[in-house]
Design a protein around this motif. Sequence first.
Motif, mmCIF file in Angstrom:
data_model
loop_
_atom_site.group_PDB
_atom_site.id
_atom_site.type_symbol
_atom_site.label_atom_id
_atom_site.label_comp_id
_atom_site.label_asym_id
_atom_site.label_seq_id
_atom_site.Cartn_x
_atom_site.Cartn_y
_atom_site.Cartn_z
ATOM 1 N N SER A 154 4.428 -4.194 11.260
ATOM 2 C CA SER A 154 3.630 -5.117 12.075
ATOM 3 C C SER A 154 4.017 -4.947 13.538
ATOM 4 N N ALA A 155 3.254 -5.597 14.407
ATOM 5 C CA ALA A 155 3.544 -5.563 15.845
ATOM 6 C C ALA A 155 4.654 -6.542 16.215
ATOM 7 N N GLY A 156 5.232 -7.219 15.230
ATOM 8 C CA GLY A 156 6.306 -8.177 15.475
ATOM 9 C C GLY A 156 6.157 -9.381 14.570
ATOM 10 N N ALA A 157 7.256 -10.041 14.291
ATOM 11 C CA ALA A 157 7.226 -11.224 13.433
ATOM 12 C C ALA A 157 6.339 -12.309 14.040
ATOM 13 N N GLY A 158 5.431 -12.835 13.234
ATOM 14 C CA GLY A 158 4.557 -13.904 13.690
ATOM 15 C C GLY A 158 3.292 -13.438 14.377
ATOM 16 N N THR A 159 3.121 -12.118 14.535
ATOM 17 C CA THR A 159 1.900 -11.605 15.158
ATOM 18 C C THR A 159 0.772 -11.563 14.127
ATOM 19 N N THR A 160 -0.438 -11.324 14.622
ATOM 20 C CA THR A 160 -1.590 -11.209 13.733
ATOM 21 C C THR A 160 -1.357 -10.167 12.651
ATOM 22 N N VAL A 179 8.666 -4.670 8.071
ATOM 23 C CA VAL A 179 9.354 -3.968 9.159
ATOM 24 C C VAL A 179 8.662 -4.330 10.464
ATOM 25 N N PRO A 180 9.241 -5.242 11.266
ATOM 26 C CA PRO A 180 8.606 -5.625 12.536
ATOM 27 C C PRO A 180 8.916 -4.631 13.650
ATOM 28 N N TYR A 181 7.933 -4.382 14.505
ATOM 29 C CA TYR A 181 8.106 -3.499 15.661
ATOM 30 C C TYR A 181 7.840 -4.296 16.939
ATOM 31 N N PRO A 186 4.013 1.345 18.379
ATOM 32 C CA PRO A 186 5.121 1.957 17.625
ATOM 33 C C PRO A 186 4.980 1.784 16.113
ATOM 34 N N ALA A 187 4.380 0.670 15.672
ATOM 35 C CA ALA A 187 4.145 0.489 14.235
ATOM 36 C C ALA A 187 3.178 1.555 13.725
ATOM 37 N N ALA A 188 2.109 1.799 14.484
ATOM 38 C CA ALA A 188 1.130 2.817 14.096
ATOM 39 C C ALA A 188 1.756 4.210 14.072
ATOM 40 N N ASN A 189 2.638 4.477 15.028
ATOM 41 C CA ASN A 189 3.304 5.782 15.067
ATOM 42 C C ASN A 189 4.133 6.020 13.809
ATOM 43 N N ASP A 190 4.822 4.991 13.341
ATOM 44 C CA ASP A 190 5.622 5.139 12.129
ATOM 45 C C ASP A 190 4.764 5.210 10.876
ATOM 46 N N LEU A 191 3.582 4.593 10.917
ATOM 47 C CA LEU A 191 2.656 4.733 9.793
ATOM 48 C C LEU A 191 2.159 6.180 9.721
ATOM 49 N N ILE A 192 1.844 6.753 10.877
ATOM 50 C CA ILE A 192 1.415 8.155 10.939
ATOM 51 C C ILE A 192 2.522 9.059 10.408
ATOM 52 N N GLY A 193 3.762 8.734 10.775
ATOM 53 C CA GLY A 193 4.906 9.552 10.365
ATOM 54 C C GLY A 193 5.366 9.307 8.938
#
Length: 323
Positions: A154-160, A179-181, A186-193
């Motif tokens: 996610s983009a961070g705890a408590g985000t959409t 796993v909060p980012y 950066p979350a999308a980058n790790d999903l790609i990876g």
Amino acid sequence: MKRRAFITLLGGLATWPLAARAQTYPSRPIIMVVPYAAGGTFDVMGRILAARMSEILGQPVIVENTTGAGGIIGVTRLINAAPDGYTLLLGSTGTHAYNHYKKRRYDAINDFTPVALFSEQPMVLEVRKDLPANTIPEFVALLKANAGKMQYGSAGAGTTTHLACSLLNSKIGVNVTHVPYRGSAPAANDLIGGQIDYLCGNLGAAAPLIVGKQVKAIAVLSGGRTPLMPNLATAHEQGLTGFDVTTWTAFFLPKGAPRAIVDRLNEVAHATMDTPAIKSRMLEIGVTGVAPERRSPEYLAKFVADEVLRWEGPIKSGGLQVD
């Protein structure tokens, strides 16, 4: 009587400087606080809006990424600012519906001056490209069989992006490691990876990755299909009946901002969204403007109150954590 008149006069004198400044507003640059990291959907949206608003207002509108704690640090920056119209918050579902329950660090209903609701955007379930699932039924079966091994970002705890996937997991009936980012990029980058397995993201940010086959789309998470990807079925259509997560964005000022400034920024926000070039650019990132009858500060005030109530049940009954 004299004492009462004196108190009234003092009150008038206290508000006079703000009222006087409202008549010449704006006379210097405006800070637009974006409480999420640079590169994400909200940041891109903020910069598109800021450029056009600067042209209309005749003063620079400067985007300031004040990140951390799922948007709370940026929101606090706004709350502590002077209510003079020179600090504006790009708020969202995350800052004003979810974070209301985050140890009540602020009151989403009473601690702000609503300015304008101006856009909504659908969300999408995106997964790493090699995940062996292509539909919601396949994803549900895979998740139930491997919940202890899989991770979502996610983009961070408590985000959409966090709460959307938390609600999705709750609907499916699984508990998956979060796993909060510090932001959606950066979350999308790790999903790609392949470091995480799935992400509930804003469709605008996800679309280029999906089209480029860097990630795979499973379902639209909002109530209806989107013009950006009309062939992608919703989670509701695929068997998760009634599932609907849509994120919205709006402008807020600190509590106590003069009405003249509120009206001016409301007018500018919607003139910006009505600009053909801005409309086109927003559609490219999956964002649509709201109807004219939903544009007033009064509508936004009621809308936020309704959103807080709408999310209270799912957050509490599902045992969802925003901290």
